[in-house]
Design a protein around this motif. Structure first.
Motif, PDB file in Angstrom:
ATOM      1  N   LYS A  71       0.835  -1.214   0.000  1.00 35.77           N
ATOM      2  CA  LYS A  71       0.000   0.000   0.000  1.00 35.77           C
ATOM      3  C   LYS A  71       0.867   1.261   0.000  1.00 35.77           C
ATOM      4  CE  LYS A  71      -4.265  -1.717   2.090  1.00 35.77           C
ATOM      5  NZ  LYS A  71      -4.969  -1.899   3.381  1.00 35.77           N
ATOM      6  N   ASN A  72       2.024   1.173   0.653  1.00 31.85           N
ATOM      7  CA  ASN A  72       2.944   2.321   0.691  1.00 31.85           C
ATOM      8  C   ASN A  72       3.911   2.346  -0.490  1.00 31.85           C
ATOM      9  OD1 ASN A  72       1.873   3.266   3.113  1.00 31.85           O
ATOM     10  ND2 ASN A  72       3.226   1.961   4.324  1.00 31.85           N
ATOM     11  N   LYS A  73       3.632   1.515  -1.487  1.00 32.72           N
ATOM     12  CA  LYS A  73       4.452   1.451  -2.705  1.00 32.72           C
ATOM     13  C   LYS A  73       5.924   1.176  -2.406  1.00 32.72           C
ATOM     14  CE  LYS A  73       1.570   4.628  -5.458  1.00 32.72           C
ATOM     15  NZ  LYS A  73       0.401   3.832  -5.310  1.00 32.72           N
ATOM     16  N   LYS A  74       6.138   0.209  -1.558  1.00 29.95           N
ATOM     17  CA  LYS A  74       7.492  -0.146  -1.152  1.00 29.95           C
ATOM     18  C   LYS A  74       7.799  -1.580  -1.571  1.00 29.95           C
ATOM     19  CE  LYS A  74      10.203   0.811   2.960  1.00 29.95           C
ATOM     20  NZ  LYS A  74      10.224   1.084   4.375  1.00 29.95           N
ATOM     21  N   ASP A  75       8.978  -1.816  -2.151  1.00 30.48           N
ATOM     22  CA  ASP A  75       9.402  -3.173  -2.492  1.00 30.48           C
ATOM     23  C   ASP A  75       9.779  -3.945  -1.214  1.00 30.48           C
ATOM     24  OD1 ASP A  75       9.118  -2.517  -5.120  1.00 30.48           O
ATOM     25  OD2 ASP A  75      11.266  -2.301  -5.535  1.00 30.48           O
ATOM     26  N   SER A  76       9.582  -5.260  -1.240  1.00 31.68           N
ATOM     27  CA  SER A  76       9.942  -6.086  -0.082  1.00 31.68           C
ATOM     28  C   SER A  76      10.794  -7.270  -0.511  1.00 31.68           C
ATOM     29  CB  SER A  76       8.687  -6.643   0.608  1.00 31.68           C
ATOM     30  OG  SER A  76       7.759  -5.633   0.886  1.00 31.68           O
ATOM     31  N   LEU A  77      11.682  -7.652   0.390  1.00 32.83           N
ATOM     32  CA  LEU A  77      12.449  -8.889   0.202  1.00 32.83           C
ATOM     33  C   LEU A  77      12.174  -9.781   1.408  1.00 32.83           C
ATOM     34  CD1 LEU A  77      14.737 -10.682  -1.017  1.00 32.83           C
ATOM     35  CD2 LEU A  77      16.358  -9.297   0.274  1.00 32.83           C
ATOM     36  N   ILE A  78      11.669 -10.975   1.145  1.00 32.63           N
ATOM     37  CA  ILE A  78      11.411 -11.919   2.236  1.00 32.63           C
ATOM     38  C   ILE A  78      12.564 -12.906   2.322  1.00 32.63           C
ATOM     39  CG2 ILE A  78       9.825 -13.603   3.196  1.00 32.63           C
ATOM     40  CD1 ILE A  78       7.660 -12.459   1.391  1.00 32.63           C
ATOM     41  N   ILE A 213      13.408  -5.343   4.125  1.00 33.82           N
ATOM     42  CA  ILE A 213      13.864  -6.734   4.211  1.00 33.82           C
ATOM     43  C   ILE A 213      13.174  -7.371   5.415  1.00 33.82           C
ATOM     44  CG2 ILE A 213      15.835  -8.301   4.457  1.00 33.82           C
ATOM     45  CD1 ILE A 213      17.628  -6.137   3.306  1.00 33.82           C
ATOM     46  N   LEU A 214      12.419  -8.423   5.163  1.00 34.84           N
ATOM     47  CA  LEU A 214      11.651  -9.053   6.234  1.00 34.84           C
ATOM     48  C   LEU A 214      12.175 -10.458   6.485  1.00 34.84           C
ATOM     49  CD1 LEU A 214       8.204  -7.958   4.812  1.00 34.84           C
ATOM     50  CD2 LEU A 214       9.383  -6.926   6.746  1.00 34.84           C
ATOM     51  N   HIS A 215      12.416 -10.782   7.744  1.00 35.33           N
ATOM     52  CA  HIS A 215      12.958 -12.096   8.087  1.00 35.33           C
ATOM     53  C   HIS A 215      11.891 -12.988   8.692  1.00 35.33           C
ATOM     54  CE1 HIS A 215      17.237 -11.149   7.472  1.00 35.33           C
ATOM     55  NE2 HIS A 215      16.846  -9.911   7.749  1.00 35.33           N
ATOM     56  N   LEU A 216      11.930 -14.238   8.301  1.00 33.63           N
ATOM     57  CA  LEU A 216      11.082 -15.214   8.978  1.00 33.63           C
ATOM     58  C   LEU A 216      11.943 -16.426   9.310  1.00 33.63           C
ATOM     59  CD1 LEU A 216       8.320 -16.034   9.995  1.00 33.63           C
ATOM     60  CD2 LEU A 216       7.758 -16.880   7.738  1.00 33.63           C
ATOM     61  N   ASP A 217      12.268 -16.575  10.595  1.00 31.59           N
ATOM     62  CA  ASP A 217      13.153 -17.658  11.022  1.00 31.59           C
ATOM     63  C   ASP A 217      12.385 -18.876  11.506  1.00 31.59           C
ATOM     64  OD1 ASP A 217      15.890 -16.596  10.703  1.00 31.59           O
ATOM     65  OD2 ASP A 217      15.108 -15.012  11.988  1.00 31.59           O
ATOM     66  N   ASN A 380      17.414 -17.373  16.517  1.00 30.17           N
ATOM     67  CA  ASN A 380      16.406 -16.318  16.369  1.00 30.17           C
ATOM     68  C   ASN A 380      15.008 -16.849  16.678  1.00 30.17           C
ATOM     69  OD1 ASN A 380      18.437 -14.648  15.520  1.00 30.17           O
ATOM     70  ND2 ASN A 380      17.941 -14.791  13.340  1.00 30.17           N
ATOM     71  N   LEU A 381      14.759 -18.088  16.237  1.00 29.79           N
ATOM     72  CA  LEU A 381      13.461 -18.699  16.497  1.00 29.79           C
ATOM     73  C   LEU A 381      13.230 -18.836  17.999  1.00 29.79           C
ATOM     74  CD1 LEU A 381      10.888 -20.237  15.663  1.00 29.79           C
ATOM     75  CD2 LEU A 381      12.273 -22.311  15.526  1.00 29.79           C
ATOM     76  N   GLN A 382      14.297 -19.281  18.712  1.00 21.55           N
ATOM     77  CA  GLN A 382      14.159 -19.431  20.171  1.00 21.55           C
ATOM     78  C   GLN A 382      13.774 -18.111  20.821  1.00 21.55           C
ATOM     79  OE1 GLN A 382      13.650 -22.110  21.737  1.00 21.55           O
ATOM     80  NE2 GLN A 382      14.065 -23.118  19.798  1.00 21.55           N
ATOM     81  N   SER A 383      14.417 -17.021  20.371  1.00 19.48           N
ATOM     82  CA  SER A 383      14.065 -15.746  21.019  1.00 19.48           C
ATOM     83  C   SER A 383      12.668 -15.272  20.605  1.00 19.48           C
ATOM     84  CB  SER A 383      15.133 -14.675  20.767  1.00 19.48           C
ATOM     85  OG  SER A 383      15.742 -14.829  19.523  1.00 19.48           O
ATOM     86  N   LEU A 384      12.236 -15.661  19.401  1.00 22.21           N
ATOM     87  CA  LEU A 384      10.866 -15.325  18.987  1.00 22.21           C
ATOM     88  C   LEU A 384       9.842 -16.030  19.870  1.00 22.21           C
ATOM     89  CD1 LEU A 384      10.904 -15.601  15.067  1.00 22.21           C
ATOM     90  CD2 LEU A 384      10.488 -13.547  16.405  1.00 22.21           C
ATOM     91  N   LEU A 385      10.176 -17.294  20.196  1.00 19.24           N
ATOM     92  CA  LEU A 385       9.208 -18.121  20.922  1.00 19.24           C
ATOM     93  C   LEU A 385       9.206 -17.840  22.413  1.00 19.24           C
ATOM     94  CD1 LEU A 385       9.707 -21.567  19.125  1.00 19.24           C
ATOM     95  CD2 LEU A 385       7.797 -19.979  18.854  1.00 19.24           C
ATOM     96  N   SER A 386      10.334 -17.293  22.923  1.00 19.54           N
ATOM     97  CA  SER A 386      10.401 -17.109  24.390  1.00 19.54           C
ATOM     98  C   SER A 386       9.741 -15.812  24.821  1.00 19.54           C
ATOM     99  CB  SER A 386      11.844 -17.152  24.847  1.00 19.54           C
ATOM    100  OG  SER A 386      12.572 -16.132  24.192  1.00 19.54           O
TER     101      SER A 386
END
Ligand SMILES: [Zn+2]
Length: 386
Positions: A71-78, A213-217, A380-386
């Motif tokens: 919507k903000n006309k911004k490119d993304s990298l996943i 740049i969006l991260h998904l661990d 990173n996943l561990q810190s996401l989950l804790s």
């Protein structure tokens, strides 16, 4: 002499230009891409997304961020780990585009991935007209959602308000001048690029231009990725060590991929392993019946496949184990390839664990880096989950 720029692929290197009899120029870089182009029809149908399973909270968060960026006309990298469920992340953005009367497209380098993706998008948007375009399938170019191989993007100049490109690090797209140019030319709105192992130049470009740049661990099942182990072993003995491991896996009824760096090594290892086991098979790019063998393997009729990197991506199988022979061959196995291979294991819910074994005479930088990256994502996943 005047510099000529190819209007299709942007090539400026004069050595690639030839001249026709009538004096006009042609570009040898992109001349093989010829055919009809898509017409701009009425705006796409504002189809609603229909998804009969929930996203994980992490997928949900990233999905919303992508909508916001669009919507903000911004490119993304996943940058998402193997098995994160990347396709689900972009469905909401496609819906948003359709509801805004904008044109979405989804491109991938490989045809079999395009076919699978097409099926998933059709299910997710039952009231939209999805079209699938790849070499040999180019009759219907227009629809509400267009799924295509990157090779076919030249048919869509300045066409997509939203263009999603998955597996940007995969052959043949990675580093291919013309295909990369086609992406830039086909998009008139915004890009979403996706990869488990994004190339350095794209990461740098996104950072420099302050794009998102969006991260998904987290894998969709929220369990850590199996960390590969390395075993130092003489070149000639590795296949025998693999045989020993395969024996264990057969007892436990666990299917296994044995990767080899070249077709020659693949055939050789296959022959030796067939000496111990009757049921294994060899699959590489020159094998004509490979789709059949892969299907037999999927159905559990073949306990193991000896293969080259043709099976490095895309295959998801319950309880799969992986052995990589000669993992220290750095020309073949860079860190990204090793991460993709390791990413085959533990993808299915209920079977989140599994072995990834790298065999080699030395632990190369690529092996260290692949193991390090996976450990980092798990951290990173561990810190996401804790
Ligand atoms: Zn050109």
């Amino acid at each position: 002499m005047e510099t000529y720029v190819c209007p299709r692929c942007g090539n400026q290197d004069q050595k690639y230009f030839g001249q026709k009899k009538d004096g006009s120029f042609y570009c040898r870089r992109c001349i093989s891409f010829q055919g009809k182009e898509a017409k701009e029809t009425s705006p796409p149908y504002p189809a609603k997304l229909h998804l009969d399973y929930p996203l994980s909270p992490f997928q949900e968060k990233l999905s919303s961020k992508l909508v916001e960026n669009f919507k903000n006309k911004k490119d993304s990298l996943i940058h998402a780990v193997c098995g994160a469920g990347k396709t689900e992340l972009i469905l909401k953005t496609i819906e948003t585009a359709l509801l805004m009367g904008k044109r979405p497209g989804f491109a991938v380098p490989r045809r079999d991935v395009a076919i699978e993706l097409y099926g998933r998008l059709k299910n997710a948007f039952p009231s939209a007209k999805c079209v699938l375009v790849y070499g040999g399938e180019t009759e219907n170019l227009e629809g509400d959602i267009i799924v295509l191989t990157t090779h076919q993007l030249y048919r869509y100049p300045h066409y997509f308000d939203l263009l999603i490109v998955d597996e940007i690090d995969a052959f043949p797209y990675k580093g291919d001048f013309v295909l990369n140019a086609f992406v830039k030319k086909a998009v008139r709105g915004n890009l979403i690029l996706m990869s488990a192992t994004p190339p350095k130049d794209i990461l740098e470009e996104f950072a420099k231009e302050k794009k998102s740049i969006l991260h998904l661990d987290a894998r969709f099942h929220l369990k850590a990725m199996p960390v590969p182990s390395f075993k130092e072993c003489l070149h000639a003995l590795q296949v025998f060590y693999a045989a020993y491991r395969l024996k264990e896996y057969q007892k436990e009824k666990k299917p296994c991929f044995v990767f080899a760096p070249t077709i020659y090594e693949c055939e050789l290892a296959g022959k030796i392993l067939k000496y111990f086991f009757k049921e294994g098979e060899i699959v590489h790019s020159q094998k004509e019946n490979r789709s059949f063998l892969i299907e037999q393997f999927r159905q559990g009729k073949i306990p193991f496949l000896v293969t080259t990197s043709v099976l490095e991506r895309g295959v998801t199988l319950k309880n799969l184990q992986v052995i990589v022979l000669h993992a220290d061959e750095e020309n073949i196995y860079d860190a990204a390839t090793l991460i993709q291979i390791a990413g085959r294991v533990g993808r299915k819910k209920g079977f989140e664990k599994g072995d990834v074994l790298f065999l080699g005479e030395k632990k190369t930088e690529s092996i260290k880096s692949a193991i390090g990256e996976i450990e980092k994502s798990n951290g990173n996943l561990q810190s996401l989950l804790s």
